[in-house]
Scaffold this active site. Structure first.
Site, PDB file in Angstrom:
ATOM      1  N   LYS A  40       0.964  -1.270   0.170  1.00 31.97           N
ATOM      2  CA  LYS A  40      -0.024   0.067  -0.032  1.00 31.97           C
ATOM      3  C   LYS A  40       1.008   1.221   0.087  1.00 31.97           C
ATOM      4  O   LYS A  40       0.507   2.157  -0.714  1.00 31.97           O
ATOM      5  CB  LYS A  40      -0.855  -0.049   1.301  1.00 31.97           C
ATOM      6  CG  LYS A  40      -2.540   0.179   0.921  1.00 31.97           C
ATOM      7  CD  LYS A  40      -3.162   0.124   2.103  1.00 31.97           C
ATOM      8  CE  LYS A  40      -2.722   0.441   3.370  1.00 31.97           C
ATOM      9  NZ  LYS A  40      -2.488  -0.437   4.639  1.00 31.97           N
ATOM     10  N   GLU A  41       1.991   1.135   0.759  1.00 31.97           N
ATOM     11  CA  GLU A  41       2.760   2.404   1.091  1.00 31.97           C
ATOM     12  C   GLU A  41       4.050   2.342   0.365  1.00 31.97           C
ATOM     13  O   GLU A  41       4.842   3.467   0.384  1.00 31.97           O
ATOM     14  CB  GLU A  41       3.144   2.486   2.497  1.00 31.97           C
ATOM     15  CG  GLU A  41       1.629   2.294   3.454  1.00 31.97           C
ATOM     16  CD  GLU A  41       1.737   2.729   4.923  1.00 31.97           C
ATOM     17  OE1 GLU A  41       2.938   2.420   5.165  1.00 31.97           O
ATOM     18  OE2 GLU A  41       0.891   3.329   5.317  1.00 31.97           O
ATOM     19  N   VAL A  44       8.852  -3.040  -2.820  1.00 33.43           N
ATOM     20  CA  VAL A  44      10.065  -3.667  -2.390  1.00 33.43           C
ATOM     21  C   VAL A  44      10.796  -4.356  -3.426  1.00 33.43           C
ATOM     22  O   VAL A  44      10.055  -5.025  -4.078  1.00 33.43           O
ATOM     23  CB  VAL A  44       9.737  -4.611  -1.140  1.00 33.43           C
ATOM     24  CG1 VAL A  44      10.912  -5.297  -0.936  1.00 33.43           C
ATOM     25  CG2 VAL A  44       9.253  -3.810   0.074  1.00 33.43           C
ATOM     26  N   LYS A  90      13.322  -1.054   0.186  1.00 33.32           N
ATOM     27  CA  LYS A  90      11.997  -0.621   0.395  1.00 33.32           C
ATOM     28  C   LYS A  90      11.803   0.766   0.222  1.00 33.32           C
ATOM     29  O   LYS A  90      12.591   1.619   0.807  1.00 33.32           O
ATOM     30  CB  LYS A  90      11.625  -0.804   2.071  1.00 33.32           C
ATOM     31  CG  LYS A  90      10.137  -0.447   2.103  1.00 33.32           C
ATOM     32  CD  LYS A  90       9.685  -0.778   3.530  1.00 33.32           C
ATOM     33  CE  LYS A  90       8.400  -0.478   3.850  1.00 33.32           C
ATOM     34  NZ  LYS A  90       7.785  -0.685   5.251  1.00 33.32           N
ATOM     35  N   ASP A 208       1.582  -2.041  14.082  1.00 34.95           N
ATOM     36  CA  ASP A 208       0.938  -2.523  13.010  1.00 34.95           C
ATOM     37  C   ASP A 208       1.038  -3.977  12.687  1.00 34.95           C
ATOM     38  O   ASP A 208       1.040  -4.293  11.506  1.00 34.95           O
ATOM     39  CB  ASP A 208       1.194  -1.653  11.734  1.00 34.95           C
ATOM     40  CG  ASP A 208       0.162  -1.987  10.440  1.00 34.95           C
ATOM     41  OD1 ASP A 208      -1.083  -2.454  10.774  1.00 34.95           O
ATOM     42  OD2 ASP A 208       0.592  -1.727   9.235  1.00 34.95           O
TER      43      ASP A 208
HETATM   44  P1  ADP Z   1       3.962  -1.817   3.402  1.00 38.73           P
HETATM   45  O1  ADP Z   1       4.288  -0.496   4.344  1.00 38.73           O
HETATM   46  O2  ADP Z   1       3.874  -1.308   2.176  1.00 38.73           O
HETATM   47  O3  ADP Z   1       3.095  -2.927   3.816  1.00 38.73           O
HETATM   48  P2  ADP Z   1       6.100  -3.676   4.207  1.00 38.73           P
HETATM   49  O4  ADP Z   1       7.320  -3.417   4.711  1.00 38.73           O
HETATM   50  O5  ADP Z   1       5.128  -4.454   4.846  1.00 38.73           O
HETATM   51  O6  ADP Z   1       5.689  -2.326   3.350  1.00 38.73           O
HETATM   52  O7  ADP Z   1       6.684  -4.546   2.683  1.00 38.73           O
HETATM   53  C1  ADP Z   1       5.455  -4.813   1.887  1.00 38.73           C
HETATM   54  C2  ADP Z   1       5.977  -6.286   1.583  1.00 38.73           C
HETATM   55  O8  ADP Z   1       7.124  -6.538   1.193  1.00 38.73           O
HETATM   56  C3  ADP Z   1       5.751  -7.501   2.959  1.00 38.73           C
HETATM   57  O9  ADP Z   1       4.518  -7.710   3.263  1.00 38.73           O
HETATM   58  C4  ADP Z   1       6.689  -8.322   2.320  1.00 38.73           C
HETATM   59  O10 ADP Z   1       6.059  -9.512   1.543  1.00 38.73           O
HETATM   60  C5  ADP Z   1       7.603  -7.501   1.450  1.00 38.73           C
HETATM   61  N1  ADP Z   1       8.986  -7.507   2.085  1.00 38.73           N
HETATM   62  C6  ADP Z   1       9.167  -6.435   2.824  1.00 38.73           C
HETATM   63  N2  ADP Z   1      10.233  -6.482   3.524  1.00 38.73           N
HETATM   64  C7  ADP Z   1      11.017  -7.580   2.852  1.00 38.73           C
HETATM   65  C8  ADP Z   1      12.318  -8.174   3.108  1.00 38.73           C
HETATM   66  N3  ADP Z   1      13.299  -7.638   3.950  1.00 38.73           N
HETATM   67  N4  ADP Z   1      12.721  -9.301   2.364  1.00 38.73           N
HETATM   68  C9  ADP Z   1      11.712  -9.807   1.728  1.00 38.73           C
HETATM   69  N5  ADP Z   1      10.399  -9.334   1.538  1.00 38.73           N
HETATM   70  C10 ADP Z   1       9.819  -8.148   2.116  1.00 38.73           C
END
Ligand code: ADP
Ligand code: MG
Length: 269
Positions: A40-41, A44, A90, A208
């Site tokens: 959403k935000e 990656v 990210k 969260d």
């Molecule tokens: P958002 O704020 O968009 O939810 P997240 O940090 O949850 O951002 O990252 C979105 C998705 O990317 C996660 O749900 C996961 O599936 C993937 N992701 C995030 N960080 C990692 C990481 N370090 N390694 C692998 N996948 C990741």
């Protein structure tokens, strides 16, 4: 931030390209292999680790790291423990969503005296990114299973990539596992232990937590720390309760019958 610099549809904007080529030049990464998840935000990306991805420059821009964070940065630099990892990049999208997030920042003693709503969109995004990074450093230092923080700049965070061959580790909601399997119970206990360690040692509440922000990479790993707050934050207890409720609901649905009551869970943490 205007609409002109919105990051759309997974396409990489100039700004992100620049960060990525810099990261290649400094040896943080070897190459970037493209987007793996679109949240959403944030988007990656997956990258191959470079020779140099253990250097942590949390205080590079002279911002107000407190002593705790300075020590954390020094330790991460000294141990250089990121070498050889694949890297997740990210990138927070330039969205207006962050406008309403003031309460997660202003109540945090680390951000006192910088009212969030008085910042520009771009500054808000950068504070949010910095906050996620600092939270990751703290959690990592307290041995809470989280992706190792590597570096951050502007709206971009570099951290250890969880997964194999460029495939991200599954969110626990995506795991194919029989309802009632004893493995669910193991995962539940790992999550509860992480939440407790996060609270007691890192002095943070995730804020969260859900089956979207817990990955399974041999063990459960907590991710997505932008909204995490210090335990001294006025809403910390309320956020902790909500985190524990969501965890309980998810694992109850998976047939874990011995989940703790919220009150017991609060006491456990
Ligand atoms: P958002 O704020 O968009 O939810 P997240 O940090 O949850 O951002 O990252 C979105 C998705 O990317 C996660 O749900 C996961 O599936 C993937 N992701 C995030 N960080 C990692 C990481 N370090 N390694 C692998 N996948 C990741
Ligand atoms: Mg998330």
């Amino acid at each position: 931030g205007s609409d002109a610099d919105a990051t759309k549809g997974g396409a990489m904007d100039q700004h992100v390209r620049l960060h990525i080529s810099k990261a290649i030049n400094t040896g943080l990464i070897e190459r970037c292999n493209g987007a793996v998840k679109q949240g959403k935000e944030a988007i990656v990306y997956h990258a191959d680790g470079g020779k140099n991805n253990g250097c942590n420059t949390i205080l590079e821009d002279g911002r107000d790291g407190d002593d705790w964070d300075k020590k954390a940065a020094a330790t991460t630099m000294a141990t250089n423990d990121n070498v050889g990892f694949d890297v997740a990049i990210k990138v927070f999208k330039r969205i207006k969503e962050f406008r309403g997030r003031g309460e997660y920042v202003d109540g945090d003693p680390r951000y006192a005296g910088r009212p969030f709503r008085s910042l520009s969109d771009r500054q808000q995004l950068e504070v949010w990114t910095e906050k996620e990074y600092r939270n990751l450093v703290r959690a990592h230092r307290s041995n809470v299973p989280v992706p190792n923080p590597i570096y951050y700049k502007d709206n971009v965070i570099f951290m250890r990539f969880l997964g194999e061959n460029g495939w991200p580790a599954p969110q626990i909601r995506e795991i194919q596992l029989r309802k009632g399997s004893s493995k669910w119970h193991v995962l539940y206990e790992q999550v509860m232990e992480s939440v407790a360690k996060l609270f007691q040692d890192a002095r943070l509440v995730h804020g969260d937590l859900s089956e979207y922000n817990i990955l399974e990479d041999l063990q459960t790993v907590l991710i997505d720390f932008g909204q995490s707050v210090e335990v001294r934050h006025p809403k910390a207890e309320e956020l902790l309760r909500r985190d524990l409720q969501r965890v309980n609901e998810f694992f109850t649905k998976q047939g874990v019958t011995e989940t703790m009551s919220i009150e017991d869970a609060m006491a456990f943490v």
